[in-house]
Every structure is written in C-alpha cells, then in structure tokens.
Design an enzyme around this catalytic site. Structure first.
Site, PDB file in Angstrom:
ATOM      1  N   ASP A   1       0.063   8.918  10.251  1.00  0.00           N
ATOM      2  CA  ASP A   1      -1.395   8.893  10.137  1.00  0.00           C
ATOM      3  C   ASP A   1      -1.878  10.339  10.102  1.00  0.00           C
ATOM      4  O   ASP A   1      -1.137  11.262  10.465  1.00  0.00           O
ATOM      5  CB  ASP A   1      -2.016   8.157  11.334  1.00  0.00           C
ATOM      6  CG  ASP A   1      -3.439   7.676  11.069  1.00  0.00           C
ATOM      7  OD1 ASP A   1      -3.609   6.466  10.824  1.00  0.00           O
ATOM      8  OD2 ASP A   1      -4.363   8.509  11.094  1.00  0.00           O
TER       9      ASP A   1
ATOM     10  N   ASN B   1      -0.350   1.804   3.772  1.00  0.00           N
ATOM     11  CA  ASN B   1      -1.556   1.162   4.295  1.00  0.00           C
ATOM     12  C   ASN B   1      -2.759   2.100   4.379  1.00  0.00           C
ATOM     13  O   ASN B   1      -3.893   1.642   4.372  1.00  0.00           O
ATOM     14  CB  ASN B   1      -1.239   0.602   5.691  1.00  0.00           C
ATOM     15  CG  ASN B   1      -2.485   0.209   6.444  1.00  0.00           C
ATOM     16  OD1 ASN B   1      -3.112  -0.808   6.159  1.00  0.00           O
ATOM     17  ND2 ASN B   1      -2.873   1.021   7.424  1.00  0.00           N
TER      18      ASN B   1
ATOM     19  N   TYR C   1     -13.840   2.200  -4.341  1.00  0.00           N
ATOM     20  CA  TYR C   1     -12.906   1.403  -3.554  1.00  0.00           C
ATOM     21  C   TYR C   1     -12.341   0.259  -4.392  1.00  0.00           C
ATOM     22  O   TYR C   1     -11.121   0.036  -4.415  1.00  0.00           O
ATOM     23  CB  TYR C   1     -13.607   0.856  -2.307  1.00  0.00           C
ATOM     24  CG  TYR C   1     -12.690   0.160  -1.345  1.00  0.00           C
ATOM     25  CD1 TYR C   1     -11.975   0.875  -0.395  1.00  0.00           C
ATOM     26  CD2 TYR C   1     -12.514  -1.221  -1.384  1.00  0.00           C
ATOM     27  CE1 TYR C   1     -11.118   0.244   0.497  1.00  0.00           C
ATOM     28  CE2 TYR C   1     -11.660  -1.868  -0.506  1.00  0.00           C
ATOM     29  CZ  TYR C   1     -10.970  -1.136   0.439  1.00  0.00           C
ATOM     30  OH  TYR C   1     -10.122  -1.775   1.311  1.00  0.00           O
TER      31      TYR C   1
ATOM     32  N   LYS D   1      -8.376  -0.234  -5.558  1.00  0.00           N
ATOM     33  CA  LYS D   1      -7.565  -1.380  -5.144  1.00  0.00           C
ATOM     34  C   LYS D   1      -7.093  -2.199  -6.344  1.00  0.00           C
ATOM     35  O   LYS D   1      -5.970  -2.740  -6.331  1.00  0.00           O
ATOM     36  CB  LYS D   1      -8.349  -2.241  -4.163  1.00  0.00           C
ATOM     37  CG  LYS D   1      -8.647  -1.543  -2.841  1.00  0.00           C
ATOM     38  CD  LYS D   1      -7.389  -1.060  -2.132  1.00  0.00           C
ATOM     39  CE  LYS D   1      -7.679  -0.450  -0.777  1.00  0.00           C
ATOM     40  NZ  LYS D   1      -6.467  -0.008  -0.068  1.00  0.00           N
TER      41      LYS D   1
ATOM     42  N   THR E   1     -11.258  -3.907  12.098  1.00  0.00           N
ATOM     43  CA  THR E   1     -10.626  -2.591  12.242  1.00  0.00           C
ATOM     44  C   THR E   1     -11.712  -1.562  12.539  1.00  0.00           C
ATOM     45  O   THR E   1     -12.885  -1.787  12.234  1.00  0.00           O
ATOM     46  CB  THR E   1      -9.890  -2.191  10.959  1.00  0.00           C
ATOM     47  OG1 THR E   1     -10.865  -1.963   9.925  1.00  0.00           O
ATOM     48  CG2 THR E   1      -8.916  -3.263  10.520  1.00  0.00           C
TER      49      THR E   1
END
Length: 250
Positions: free
Chosen positions: A37, A90, A156, A160, A191
C-alpha cells in the site's frame, strides 16, 4: 475455506478495505502475504494482524502508478520466499465528480494512472514471476462500473472498463502458460474510500440502489477473490465476476 499453504501472494491497496480483507483471508489460509500500500503504517497494521493470527506476511510500501515500484515489489516477493504464485491488483482511487465536459484534466490523468496503469504495471512484472514459479493466478479489482455507466464518474468508469479489457487480453495470452487472470466487480462496499467521504444519508441512498437493500462488506468481496485465486477455480480465466447485491440486475 481455502488452502494456500506454500503460496506467496501480493495484495496491493491492502492497508484497509477490500485489500485488507483479502490479505487477511489469504494469510489465514496459509499464504505468505506481501502486504502493499502507499501507507506504510497501514501495511504494518495489516501485517501485524496476519502475524497475530498465526499467518505469515511482510510489508512493502509501494505506489502502483510507478512501474519501478511494481518491479521492486515483485522482486521483494521472490526474495522473501523464492517465488510468486498469487496477486490481487486492488489499489485504486475514486477521483473527482464532474460531468465529462467539465472533468478536471489532472484528475482524469491521476485516476487512469492509478486504476488502469497500476494494474498493467502490476501484471507486467507479476506474470513473468508466476511463469518462473510454474503458474499462478491473478485477480484484478474492477467494479460494477466496469460494465455500466455512472454519472459524473467518467474517469473511474473508463478506468474500470479498461481493466476488464486488459484482464481478458492477458488471460488469453497466458491461458496455456499456467497463469489464470480474472476480474471482480464489487458494487458499493463499506470501505474507508466510501464511508469516510459520504454522509449517512448518502450511504443510505447508495444502499437503496442495490436490490438487497444494503452495501457490501469487504469480506464478501474477499470470498470471491480468494475463490478465483484458488485451485477450485482452475477452469476459470478471462472472466468478470460480480459481487453487487443485484445492482446490475435491473
């Protein structure tokens, strides 16, 4: 549920949310998890949890938008255990909210760089390592917005959709070389990326968009991702799997 004993896995964006849940499940299932991360403290926290639960893990802070960092991440995984077998790309960002005709250019470039280029950079180095290991499996985190549009989220959505095409192409190229590559499409999930930036009223509104009447949990997405990484999914590659509470059904 799964047995990843003897396997080494990389999970990006693993300091929180879906990435953290996947890293924890892989660790609990016997994998040696390289927790990656941007946030060093977040990496350390996830690793500490895996170790506390009897698993094996090591942190590696890295920026997925930097190809040299992705190369170093894979090299670190091989140095730690001798091989790389599993990867979950991810890490991602949401980006600005604006119509296409008003979308900030710098925000567009940032989203594409992280969400799309980051997945490519990851696979660019993960796949050769998996070939050296005799095979492996990759899950790329897409979204329901990899198959449908969503107003004011053009960067976005575009990123994707592109992840799906990249996943399918790579899967075709390596299907006979022992590397399976699939993508997962979560709907809205609890999240920090979501809950830290929206009011409860807005969260309730998002929940209403799902026929199940709620948003998902990171653990529900992890269960699907880990299945796709496992030998139980040995005949699955190049596929896009939704975990969306019925969002795309209407």
């Amino acid at each position: 549920m799964f047995n990843f004993a003897g396997k080494t896995a990389i999970v990006t964006g693993a300091a929180s949310g879906i990435g953290e849940a996947i890293a924890l499940e892989l660790g609990a299932s016997g994998a040696f998890v390289i927790v990656s991360d941007l946030k060093e403290d977040g990496c350390a926290s996830t690793v500490a949890t895996i170790l506390d639960r009897g698993g094996k893990a090591a942190p590696f802070a890295a920026d997925v938008s930097d190809p040299s960092a992705m190369e170093a991440l894979v090299a670190f995984a091989e140095d730690q255990t001798g091989a790389l077998h599993l990867a979950v790309n991810n890490a991602g960002i949401g980006g600005a909210q604006a119509p296409v005709g008003e979308y900030p250019i710098d925000a567009w470039q940032q989203v594409i760089t992280v969400n799309l280029n980051g997945v490519f950079y990851g696979m660019r180095y993960q796949i050769p390592a998996m070939e050296r290991a005799g095979g492996g499996a990759i899950v790329n985190m897409a979204s329901i917005l990899g198959s449908v549009g969503f107003a004011n989220s053009s960067a976005y959505v575009a990123s994707k959709h592109a992840v799906l095409g990249l996943t399918k192409t790579a899967a075709m190229e390596y299907a006979q070389k022992g590397v399976r590559i699939n993508s997962v499409g979560p709907a809205f999930v609890q999240t920090p990326l979501l809950t830290d930036n929206l009011s409860q009223e807005m969260l309730d509104g998002l929940a209403d968009l799902h026929p199940m009447g709620r948003i998902g949990t990171p653990e529900e997405i992890s269960a699907l991702a880990c299945f796709l990484l496992s030998d139980r999914a040995s005949f699955i590659t190049g596929s896009y799997h939704l975990a969306d509470g019925g969002f795309t059904a209407p």
